[in-house]
Write an enzyme that holds these catalytic residues in place. Structure first.
Site, PDB file in Angstrom:
ATOM      1  N   VAL A   1       0.996  -1.317  -0.062  1.00 22.90           N
ATOM      2  CA  VAL A   1       0.012  -0.070  -0.011  1.00 22.90           C
ATOM      3  C   VAL A   1       0.830   1.309  -0.037  1.00 22.90           C
ATOM      4  O   VAL A   1       0.747   2.314  -0.833  1.00 22.90           O
ATOM      5  CB  VAL A   1      -1.183   0.070   1.361  1.00 22.90           C
ATOM      6  CG1 VAL A   1      -1.766   1.201   1.287  1.00 22.90           C
ATOM      7  CG2 VAL A   1      -1.785  -1.069   1.126  1.00 22.90           C
ATOM      8  N   CYS A   2       1.977   1.196   0.695  1.00 23.31           N
ATOM      9  CA  CYS A   2       2.952   2.224   0.851  1.00 23.31           C
ATOM     10  C   CYS A   2       3.127   3.197  -0.432  1.00 23.31           C
ATOM     11  O   CYS A   2       2.936   4.319  -0.498  1.00 23.31           O
ATOM     12  CB  CYS A   2       3.918   2.154   1.929  1.00 23.31           C
ATOM     13  SG  CYS A   2       3.663   1.706   3.490  1.00 23.31           S
ATOM     14  N   PRO A   3       3.817   2.353  -1.362  1.00 23.07           N
ATOM     15  CA  PRO A   3       4.216   3.095  -2.591  1.00 23.07           C
ATOM     16  C   PRO A   3       3.172   3.669  -3.389  1.00 23.07           C
ATOM     17  O   PRO A   3       3.371   4.624  -4.084  1.00 23.07           O
ATOM     18  CB  PRO A   3       5.013   1.787  -3.154  1.00 23.07           C
ATOM     19  CG  PRO A   3       4.338   0.547  -3.107  1.00 23.07           C
ATOM     20  CD  PRO A   3       3.908   0.836  -1.506  1.00 23.07           C
TER      21      PRO A   3
ATOM     22  N   ILE B   1       2.767   7.163  -1.531  1.00 22.99           N
ATOM     23  CA  ILE B   1       4.093   7.801  -1.450  1.00 22.99           C
ATOM     24  C   ILE B   1       4.167   8.446  -2.875  1.00 22.99           C
ATOM     25  O   ILE B   1       4.496   9.623  -3.040  1.00 22.99           O
ATOM     26  CB  ILE B   1       5.301   6.908  -1.084  1.00 22.99           C
ATOM     27  CG1 ILE B   1       5.094   6.733   0.454  1.00 22.99           C
ATOM     28  CG2 ILE B   1       6.630   7.841  -1.554  1.00 22.99           C
ATOM     29  CD1 ILE B   1       6.044   5.653   0.952  1.00 22.99           C
TER      30      ILE B   1
END
Length: 180
Positions: A51-53, A56
């Site tokens: 999920v993070c990328p 970001i």
């Protein structure tokens, strides 16, 4: 019991970071305040996840809009600057970040994550926390939520713009609409 943070002076921070030019540097709330900038500080769990990328890179793709609003964006995890750089140097097609337009900071000793109330101590990672701090260092907005859900960049920009009106913004307020 958790202590209220909104409306109070935000916890000061200074962290090592990977800068947009891929050099190592420092980011700090004090520097943003000195430059009369708003700070959009967001925490994410860890590098090389799923999920993070998405969030970001979404923030980076819209960075010019934050810049137009005199805001500095800083992403933070408990990973090292070296791990951040490796992730930035990994192409987006390979679950990497590619080129970013704002710094990724390293809270390796977990101090800042703890001060902002997002640290999951038993795992050594942060929850997804978003904090908007005005140029005087006052925390104006915070949201913290489960790590399974990515942030909405449109909503972050909307809230930043609402805060910058200095007025009372009704439900569903959008930039350009009247305040109360």
């Amino acid at each position: 019991m958790a202590e209220r943070m909104v409306g109070k002076q935000a916890p000061a921070f200074s962290m090592e970071a990977v800068m947009p030019d891929k050099s190592f540097g420092k980011v700090s709330l004090e520097e943003n305040m000195k430059n009369d900038k708003w700070t959009v500080l967001f925490f994410y769990p860890m590098d090389f996840t799923f999920v993070c990328p998405t969030e970001i890179t979404a923030m980076s793709d819209r960075y010019d809009e934050f810049e137009d609003l005199d805001a500095e964006v800083i992403g933070v995890s408990t990973d090292t600057i070296h791990t951040h750089l490796a992730w930035i140097n990994t192409d987006r097609t390979q679950n990497g970040l590619g080129q970013l337009k704002y710094p990724l900071a390293a809270d390796t000793n977990h101090t800042i994550s703890k001060e902002y109330g997002v640290l999951i101590e038993e795992e050594g990672i942060a929850l997804r926390g978003l904090f908007i701090i005005n140029p005087e260092g006052e925390l104006q907005y915070q949201t913290v939520f489960h790590n399974n859900i990515g942030r909405d960049v449109d909503e972050t920009l909307r809230v930043l713009q609402a805060l910058q009106t200095g007025g009372l913004c009704p439900a569903n307020w959008r930039p350009g609409q009247a305040t109360l």
